[in-house]
Structures are given as C-alpha cells and as structure tokens.
Design a protein around this motif. Structure first.
Motif, short mmCIF file in Angstrom:
data_model
loop_
_atom_site.label_atom_id
_atom_site.label_comp_id
_atom_site.label_asym_id
_atom_site.label_seq_id
_atom_site.Cartn_x
_atom_site.Cartn_y
_atom_site.Cartn_z
N PRO A 1 0.90 -1.31 -0.06
CA PRO A 1 0.07 0.15 -0.13
C PRO A 1 0.93 1.14 0.09
O PRO A 1 0.60 2.30 -0.67
CB PRO A 1 -0.90 0.00 1.25
N ASN A 2 1.85 1.27 0.75
CA ASN A 2 2.55 2.56 0.85
C ASN A 2 1.89 3.73 1.22
O ASN A 2 1.75 4.73 0.49
CB ASN A 2 3.64 2.77 -0.48
N PHE A 3 1.57 3.88 2.42
CA PHE A 3 0.54 4.85 3.03
C PHE A 3 1.14 6.23 2.98
O PHE A 3 0.51 7.02 2.41
CB PHE A 3 0.09 4.53 4.24
N LYS A 4 2.37 6.26 3.21
CA LYS A 4 2.73 7.64 3.28
C LYS A 4 3.02 8.21 1.93
O LYS A 4 2.97 9.39 1.73
CB LYS A 4 4.33 7.58 4.16
N GLY A 5 3.43 7.66 0.96
CA GLY A 5 3.31 7.72 -0.55
C GLY A 5 1.97 8.22 -1.08
O GLY A 5 1.93 9.33 -1.67
N ILE A 6 0.90 7.44 -0.54
CA ILE A 6 -0.36 7.97 -0.84
C ILE A 6 -0.85 9.31 -0.24
O ILE A 6 -1.35 10.06 -1.02
CB ILE A 6 -1.52 6.91 -0.57
N LEU A 7 -0.46 9.41 0.88
CA LEU A 7 -0.78 10.45 1.47
C LEU A 7 -0.04 11.89 0.71
O LEU A 7 -0.80 12.87 0.88
CB LEU A 7 -0.21 10.47 3.02
N ALA A 8 1.25 11.58 0.35
CA ALA A 8 2.06 12.90 -0.22
C ALA A 8 1.22 12.93 -1.52
O ALA A 8 0.86 14.18 -1.91
CB ALA A 8 3.31 12.19 -0.47
N LEU A 9 0.65 12.09 -2.30
CA LEU A 9 -0.08 12.06 -3.53
C LEU A 9 -1.56 12.82 -3.41
O LEU A 9 -1.77 13.75 -3.95
CB LEU A 9 -0.15 10.90 -4.50
N GLU A 10 -2.07 12.47 -2.32
CA GLU A 10 -3.37 12.93 -1.82
C GLU A 10 -3.25 14.53 -1.63
O GLU A 10 -3.99 15.26 -2.23
CB GLU A 10 -3.83 12.28 -0.49
N LYS A 11 -2.28 14.66 -0.80
CA LYS A 11 -2.06 16.27 -0.41
C LYS A 11 -1.77 17.13 -1.60
O LYS A 11 -2.10 18.31 -1.97
CB LYS A 11 -0.73 16.58 0.54
N GLU A 12 -0.85 16.64 -2.50
CA GLU A 12 -0.43 17.12 -3.84
C GLU A 12 -1.88 17.48 -4.83
O GLU A 12 -1.78 18.43 -5.13
CB GLU A 12 0.29 16.12 -4.51
#
Lengths: 203, 87
Positions: free
Chosen positions: A128-139
């Motif tokens: 899943p890579n949650f922190k990566g998804i969080l960064a993309l979400e914020k972007e």
C-alpha cells in the motif's frame, strides 16, 4: 470497486448502526473498513448521530484492518488510538472537515483520491505505501485548491487547504497528535512517546 | 510595530468580509454536522469570534500560499529563461 471485481459489503442509511456494523466486522475478520459520515475526536458516529459505530470501547474490531475514513476530527485522538491498538493503517482528519457546495465535484475528488490510489495499488498486488499515498493526496488537494483559487472561489480553496493540512495516514511511523490531557503530555515529555502513551493508557 | 500588526489584522478582516459578501446566494458551507447558508455564514461571522478568526486565518494563509507557489514558479521559469538566453 465493482468494476475492479473487489467484493464489498455496503451498510448505509438505517443499516449504519452499531450492532449491525459490529457484527459484520466480527464476521469478516480480514475485511478492510471504509467510513464516510460524521465523526468526533472520540469516535465514528452512527446513523442518526446518537451513538458511535466505533469508539474507544470497541476499536479493537479494527485490529489488522486498513481503515479509510472521511469524518471530522477522529484523527485527533480516536484514529491514533485505533492505530495504537493494532489497526493496520488509519486514514483520518484531525480537524473539522469542511466544504463549499459550489465546488462539490472538486471536494468529492479530493475525498476519494486516497482511496482510489490505495485500491489501485492493492488491486495490482503492490504494497500500500500509505505515506506515499498521503503525499499524492496532499499534492492533489493543493492542485485542486489552486484551480479553485484561479476560479475566484477563495472560500472553497481555503477549505481544501484546511482539509489537506489536517489529513493523516497513521501507519505506525507517525508522530502522535498532541494530547489534551495534561498528565499524558507530561508523561510523553518525560519518558518519550512510546512509554509516555503506554503509561497513561486508559482502561 | 503594534500599529502595523493592527493595520494588517484589519486588512485581513476586510478581505475576509469581502470574500463572504461575494459568495453566490445559493452557496452553502458544510462544516461537519452544520450546514450554513450565506446569510448564516455572515451571522456566524459576526456572532462567533473564534469562527471569524479561523476563517480569516484560513483565507489569508491560503491566498499567501497560492501567491508564493505561483510567483515562485513564475520567477523560477524567468530565471531559467534568462540563464538559457545568456548561454
């Protein structure tokens, strides 16, 4: 989800009540959990706003699950507590979630973007890579906020940024939110987050 | 210094009032369990100090962030162009 062939159970409207959802969670131990409704610091609110579907008394039902929520303020305390008790990862907001009806499509996109990314990765068998998804979400939220700003919808842009800033993905590598309890804050300062939080664990 | 801060505060407040007054009539703000119409937003803005302060802060922060991001990008593009012209 239907298109991707992902199986799911939908409890909405009158079915979104504590006994029904709790029975479902007990029966489907490997299912992940999505929640789109009202919330507070301590819990996820049931249909009708009287009771909680999930709060500190039953958040062990989330152990091992990925929890994706769109609910106000749960990330301030309840979401963090659920992760601490063993939830796989918790997507939540640490403040009141707000939006303007004139920018509904943009807000819908922002609220679902994280789940779409997560679902895509998991469907492809990736971690899943949650922190990566969080960064993309914020972007994505920044991009949408810029779009609204250019359209002159300043209030919607401001809410988009506020939601972005309070968004959390607790995955076990996070700084805990600041507790409102004086003793807990003192314990965390004296002994560090790990020991400080376990010393004052509420029963 | 105090005078400057007060002037800045007044400016931010005036800008926030302008944004609220310019909202379209059918616009609604959804805040958790609360749904506010334009009239109710205006009423709450004057009645609830915390709400007014948060709104002004959010708007000001967002506009500054947007300007910083877009102007920074513009300046970077210009710098790049100037550099390549020089070569």
């Amino acid at each position: 989800m239907k298109k991707a062939g992902t199986s799911y159970l939908d409890y909405s409207g009158d079915e979104a009540m504590p006994p029904v959802v709790q029975d479902m969670l007990k029966a489907w131990k490997s299912a992940h959990f999505l929640f789109y409704d009202h919330g507070s610091e301590t819990g996820l609110v049931a249909q009708g706003g009287v009771d909680y579907i999930i709060d500190k008394s039953n958040d062990e039902l989330l152990i091992g699950r990925i929890v994706y929520t769109l609910a106000c303020s749960w990330g301030l305390d309840g979401g963090w507590e659920a992760k601490r008790k063993g939830a796989g990862a918790v997507h939540c907001y640490a403040a009141v979630v707000g939006f303007m009806t004139s920018a509904l499509p943009e807000f819908q996109e922002s609220f679902n973007h994280g789940f779409k990314l997560l679902h895509e990765r998991m469907s492809e068998g990736l971690e899943p890579n949650f922190k990566g998804i969080l960064a993309l979400e914020k972007e994505k939220m920044t991009e949408l906020s810029d779009k609204l700003m250019k359209q002159g919808n300043f209030m919607a842009a401001a809410w988009m940024n506020t939601n972005r800033d309070s968004l959390k993905w607790y995955d076990g590598n996070d700084e805990p939110p600041e507790s409102k309890c004086f003793w807990r804050r003192l314990a965390v300062r004296l002994f560090g987050p790990k020991l400080g939080w376990s010393l004052l664990k509420r029963k | 210094m105090k005078q400057k801060a007060a002037e800045l505060g007044r400016q931010i407040l005036n800008n926030t009032i302008k944004v609220i007054m310019n909202l379209p009539d059918g616009e609604k703000m959804v805040l958790g369990q609360e749904i506010l119409t334009k009239k109710e937003i205006i009423k709450k803005f004057w009645a609830d100090e915390k709400f007014a302060f948060n709104m002004a802060e959010q708007l000001d922060k967002s506009v500054k962030e947007f300007l910083f991001r877009t102007q920074y990008k513009k300046a970077r593009r210009k710098r790049k162009r100037n550099n390549s012209d020089g070569l």
